[in-house]
Design a protein around this motif. Structure first.
Motif, PDB file in Angstrom:
ATOM      1  N   ASP A  24     -67.775  -0.314 -69.200  1.00  0.00           N
ATOM      2  CA  ASP A  24     -68.102  -0.728 -70.361  1.00  0.00           C
ATOM      3  C   ASP A  24     -69.275   0.404 -70.870  1.00  0.00           C
ATOM      4  O   ASP A  24     -70.039  -0.106 -71.818  1.00  0.00           O
ATOM      5  N   ALA A  25     -69.315   1.527 -70.196  1.00  0.00           N
ATOM      6  CA  ALA A  25     -70.488   2.508 -70.667  1.00  0.00           C
ATOM      7  C   ALA A  25     -70.088   2.892 -71.925  1.00  0.00           C
ATOM      8  O   ALA A  25     -69.074   3.154 -72.570  1.00  0.00           O
ATOM      9  N   THR A  26     -71.160   3.571 -72.661  1.00  0.00           N
ATOM     10  CA  THR A  26     -70.859   4.116 -74.203  1.00  0.00           C
ATOM     11  C   THR A  26     -71.457   5.420 -74.109  1.00  0.00           C
ATOM     12  O   THR A  26     -72.439   5.829 -73.166  1.00  0.00           O
ATOM     13  N   LEU A  27     -70.959   6.213 -74.822  1.00  0.00           N
ATOM     14  CA  LEU A  27     -71.298   7.861 -75.048  1.00  0.00           C
ATOM     15  C   LEU A  27     -71.637   8.026 -76.480  1.00  0.00           C
ATOM     16  O   LEU A  27     -70.965   7.627 -77.444  1.00  0.00           O
ATOM     17  N   GLU A  28     -72.777   8.795 -76.644  1.00  0.00           N
ATOM     18  CA  GLU A  28     -73.106   9.099 -77.951  1.00  0.00           C
ATOM     19  C   GLU A  28     -73.345  10.402 -77.913  1.00  0.00           C
ATOM     20  O   GLU A  28     -74.008  11.122 -77.082  1.00  0.00           O
ATOM     21  N   VAL A  29     -72.671  11.487 -78.758  1.00  0.00           N
ATOM     22  CA  VAL A  29     -72.839  12.917 -78.937  1.00  0.00           C
ATOM     23  C   VAL A  29     -73.493  13.217 -80.074  1.00  0.00           C
ATOM     24  O   VAL A  29     -72.854  12.955 -81.173  1.00  0.00           O
ATOM     25  N   GLU A  30     -74.722  13.948 -79.778  1.00  0.00           N
ATOM     26  CA  GLU A  30     -75.407  14.407 -81.292  1.00  0.00           C
ATOM     27  C   GLU A  30     -75.448  15.651 -81.419  1.00  0.00           C
ATOM     28  O   GLU A  30     -76.353  16.144 -82.308  1.00  0.00           O
ATOM     29  N   SER A  31     -74.425  16.475 -81.034  1.00  0.00           N
ATOM     30  CA  SER A  31     -74.160  18.016 -81.346  1.00  0.00           C
ATOM     31  C   SER A  31     -72.700  18.188 -81.517  1.00  0.00           C
ATOM     32  O   SER A  31     -72.256  17.925 -80.322  1.00  0.00           O
ATOM     33  N   SER A  32     -72.179  18.957 -82.150  1.00  0.00           N
ATOM     34  CA  SER A  32     -70.982  19.660 -82.345  1.00  0.00           C
ATOM     35  C   SER A  32     -70.915  20.933 -82.136  1.00  0.00           C
ATOM     36  O   SER A  32     -70.001  21.784 -82.291  1.00  0.00           O
ATOM     37  N   ARG A  33     -72.146  21.492 -81.923  1.00  0.00           N
ATOM     38  CA  ARG A  33     -72.379  23.021 -81.682  1.00  0.00           C
ATOM     39  C   ARG A  33     -71.698  23.723 -80.586  1.00  0.00           C
ATOM     40  O   ARG A  33     -71.527  22.830 -79.562  1.00  0.00           O
ATOM     41  N   ALA A  34     -71.171  24.581 -80.732  1.00  0.00           N
ATOM     42  CA  ALA A  34     -70.290  25.344 -79.526  1.00  0.00           C
ATOM     43  C   ALA A  34     -71.407  26.285 -78.609  1.00  0.00           C
ATOM     44  O   ALA A  34     -72.211  26.968 -79.234  1.00  0.00           O
ATOM     45  N   ILE A  35     -71.130  26.401 -77.411  1.00  0.00           N
ATOM     46  CA  ILE A  35     -71.941  26.989 -76.460  1.00  0.00           C
ATOM     47  C   ILE A  35     -70.750  28.058 -75.850  1.00  0.00           C
ATOM     48  O   ILE A  35     -69.560  27.684 -75.782  1.00  0.00           O
ATOM     49  N   LEU A  36     -71.292  29.244 -75.280  1.00  0.00           N
ATOM     50  CA  LEU A  36     -70.371  30.173 -74.683  1.00  0.00           C
ATOM     51  C   LEU A  36     -70.358  29.855 -73.070  1.00  0.00           C
ATOM     52  O   LEU A  36     -71.487  29.640 -72.475  1.00  0.00           O
ATOM     53  N   ASN A  48     -69.046  15.492 -63.902  1.00  0.00           N
ATOM     54  CA  ASN A  48     -69.749  14.953 -62.899  1.00  0.00           C
ATOM     55  C   ASN A  48     -71.031  14.104 -63.260  1.00  0.00           C
ATOM     56  O   ASN A  48     -71.510  13.542 -62.775  1.00  0.00           O
ATOM     57  N   LEU A  49     -71.632  14.888 -64.206  1.00  0.00           N
ATOM     58  CA  LEU A  49     -72.783  14.101 -64.943  1.00  0.00           C
ATOM     59  C   LEU A  49     -72.630  12.633 -65.507  1.00  0.00           C
ATOM     60  O   LEU A  49     -73.262  11.648 -65.319  1.00  0.00           O
ATOM     61  N   ILE A  50     -71.479  12.465 -66.096  1.00  0.00           N
ATOM     62  CA  ILE A  50     -70.769  11.061 -66.524  1.00  0.00           C
ATOM     63  C   ILE A  50     -70.670  10.375 -65.319  1.00  0.00           C
ATOM     64  O   ILE A  50     -71.207   9.127 -65.364  1.00  0.00           O
ATOM     65  N   ARG A  51     -69.983  10.801 -64.478  1.00  0.00           N
ATOM     66  CA  ARG A  51     -69.516   9.979 -63.112  1.00  0.00           C
ATOM     67  C   ARG A  51     -70.751   9.453 -62.427  1.00  0.00           C
ATOM     68  O   ARG A  51     -70.996   8.263 -62.194  1.00  0.00           O
ATOM     69  N   ASN A  52     -71.731  10.478 -62.484  1.00  0.00           N
ATOM     70  CA  ASN A  52     -73.181  10.062 -61.831  1.00  0.00           C
ATOM     71  C   ASN A  52     -73.894   8.892 -62.712  1.00  0.00           C
ATOM     72  O   ASN A  52     -74.319   8.110 -61.817  1.00  0.00           O
ATOM     73  N   ALA A  53     -73.912   8.970 -63.923  1.00  0.00           N
ATOM     74  CA  ALA A  53     -74.551   7.955 -64.663  1.00  0.00           C
ATOM     75  C   ALA A  53     -74.042   6.570 -64.561  1.00  0.00           C
ATOM     76  O   ALA A  53     -74.743   5.685 -64.231  1.00  0.00           O
ATOM     77  N   VAL A  54     -72.617   6.536 -64.362  1.00  0.00           N
ATOM     78  CA  VAL A  54     -71.840   5.302 -64.329  1.00  0.00           C
ATOM     79  C   VAL A  54     -72.097   4.793 -62.621  1.00  0.00           C
ATOM     80  O   VAL A  54     -72.478   3.583 -62.633  1.00  0.00           O
ATOM     81  N   GLU A  55     -71.895   5.677 -61.805  1.00  0.00           N
ATOM     82  CA  GLU A  55     -72.270   5.374 -60.389  1.00  0.00           C
ATOM     83  C   GLU A  55     -73.551   4.722 -60.075  1.00  0.00           C
ATOM     84  O   GLU A  55     -73.902   3.800 -59.370  1.00  0.00           O
ATOM     85  N   HIS A  56     -74.840   5.290 -60.867  1.00  0.00           N
ATOM     86  CA  HIS A  56     -76.104   5.042 -60.173  1.00  0.00           C
ATOM     87  C   HIS A  56     -76.701   4.128 -61.298  1.00  0.00           C
ATOM     88  O   HIS A  56     -77.773   3.666 -60.982  1.00  0.00           O
ATOM     89  N   ASP A  77     -79.392   5.937 -69.890  1.00  0.00           N
ATOM     90  CA  ASP A  77     -80.863   4.696 -70.118  1.00  0.00           C
ATOM     91  C   ASP A  77     -80.764   3.936 -68.836  1.00  0.00           C
ATOM     92  O   ASP A  77     -81.134   2.789 -68.679  1.00  0.00           O
ATOM     93  N   GLY A  78     -80.033   4.503 -67.724  1.00  0.00           N
ATOM     94  CA  GLY A  78     -80.463   3.827 -66.399  1.00  0.00           C
ATOM     95  C   GLY A  78     -81.900   3.835 -65.809  1.00  0.00           C
ATOM     96  O   GLY A  78     -82.642   3.875 -66.560  1.00  0.00           O
ATOM     97  N   PRO A  79     -81.641   3.502 -64.487  1.00  0.00           N
ATOM     98  CA  PRO A  79     -82.996   3.370 -63.785  1.00  0.00           C
ATOM     99  C   PRO A  79     -83.795   4.846 -63.603  1.00  0.00           C
ATOM    100  O   PRO A  79     -84.927   4.870 -63.192  1.00  0.00           O
ATOM    101  N   ASP A  98     -73.815   3.767 -52.777  1.00  0.00           N
ATOM    102  CA  ASP A  98     -72.785   3.687 -51.605  1.00  0.00           C
ATOM    103  C   ASP A  98     -71.473   4.263 -52.087  1.00  0.00           C
ATOM    104  O   ASP A  98     -70.615   4.538 -51.169  1.00  0.00           O
ATOM    105  N   ARG A  99     -71.008   4.370 -53.244  1.00  0.00           N
ATOM    106  CA  ARG A  99     -69.880   5.007 -53.798  1.00  0.00           C
ATOM    107  C   ARG A  99     -70.065   6.567 -53.973  1.00  0.00           C
ATOM    108  O   ARG A  99     -69.026   7.273 -54.097  1.00  0.00           O
ATOM    109  N   GLY A 100     -71.427   7.215 -53.797  1.00  0.00           N
ATOM    110  CA  GLY A 100     -71.548   8.342 -54.042  1.00  0.00           C
ATOM    111  C   GLY A 100     -71.216   9.210 -52.966  1.00  0.00           C
ATOM    112  O   GLY A 100     -71.572   8.892 -51.712  1.00  0.00           O
ATOM    113  N   THR A 101     -71.021  10.483 -53.114  1.00  0.00           N
ATOM    114  CA  THR A 101     -70.534  11.550 -52.014  1.00  0.00           C
ATOM    115  C   THR A 101     -71.615  12.581 -51.616  1.00  0.00           C
ATOM    116  O   THR A 101     -71.650  12.985 -50.748  1.00  0.00           O
ATOM    117  N   GLY A 102     -72.661  12.507 -52.865  1.00  0.00           N
ATOM    118  CA  GLY A 102     -73.668  13.811 -52.555  1.00  0.00           C
ATOM    119  C   GLY A 102     -73.190  15.204 -52.977  1.00  0.00           C
ATOM    120  O   GLY A 102     -73.916  15.940 -52.792  1.00  0.00           O
TER     121      GLY A 102
END
Length: 141
Positions: A24-36, A48-56, A77-79, A98-102
């Protein structure tokens, strides 16, 4: 890195959101700019950053992606991550779940380093974790 090309922040974030179990997580993207960046490696960084947010931070976490003057951020907006542990999160095997691998944030740091970028962990606006990736080149500069 040899496969550097313009990658839109909103496209890569949305693509990665579809490949991670986000409940039930939500995503908000505030930029459409392209990076190299190397698209494949950047995809792994965002996953990995999204998975980390959901897991923690839980199944109902809100994740936001936005632009910085010299890069971008991924924030939840987690802890959050205590100030004294912010450097430790990049160490192999470090996890408070407990679900994280590190391995996820270590891989993120390796991808950042391979691009000659910098990564900093801060407190997000809602108290969660904020990963700021800087020294990034934008495609339109």
């Amino acid at each position: 890195m040899s496969d550097i090309s313009p990658v839109s922040l909103d496209t890569i974030a949305d693509d990665c959101w579809e490949t991670v179990a986000t409940a039930d997580a939500t995503l908000e993207v505030e930029s459409s700019r392209a990076i190299l960046a190397d698209r494949t490696r950047l995809h792994q960084l965002f996953e990995n950053l999204i998975r980390n947010a959901v897991e923690h931070a839980g199944d109902d976490v809100s994740v936001s992606v936005g632009e910085l003057a010299d890069g971008f951020y991924v924030e939840d907006d987690g802890p959050g991550i205590p100030a004294d542990a912010r450097e430790d999160v990049f160490e192999v095997g470090y996890s408070t779940s407990d679900r994280g691998t590190g391995f996820g944030l270590r891989i993120v740091q390796q991808i950042v380093n391979a691009h000659d970028w910098e990564i900093t962990v801060r407190e997000g606006a809602a108290g969660g974790a904020r990963f700021e990736i800087t020294d990034v080149s934008f495609a339109d500069e």
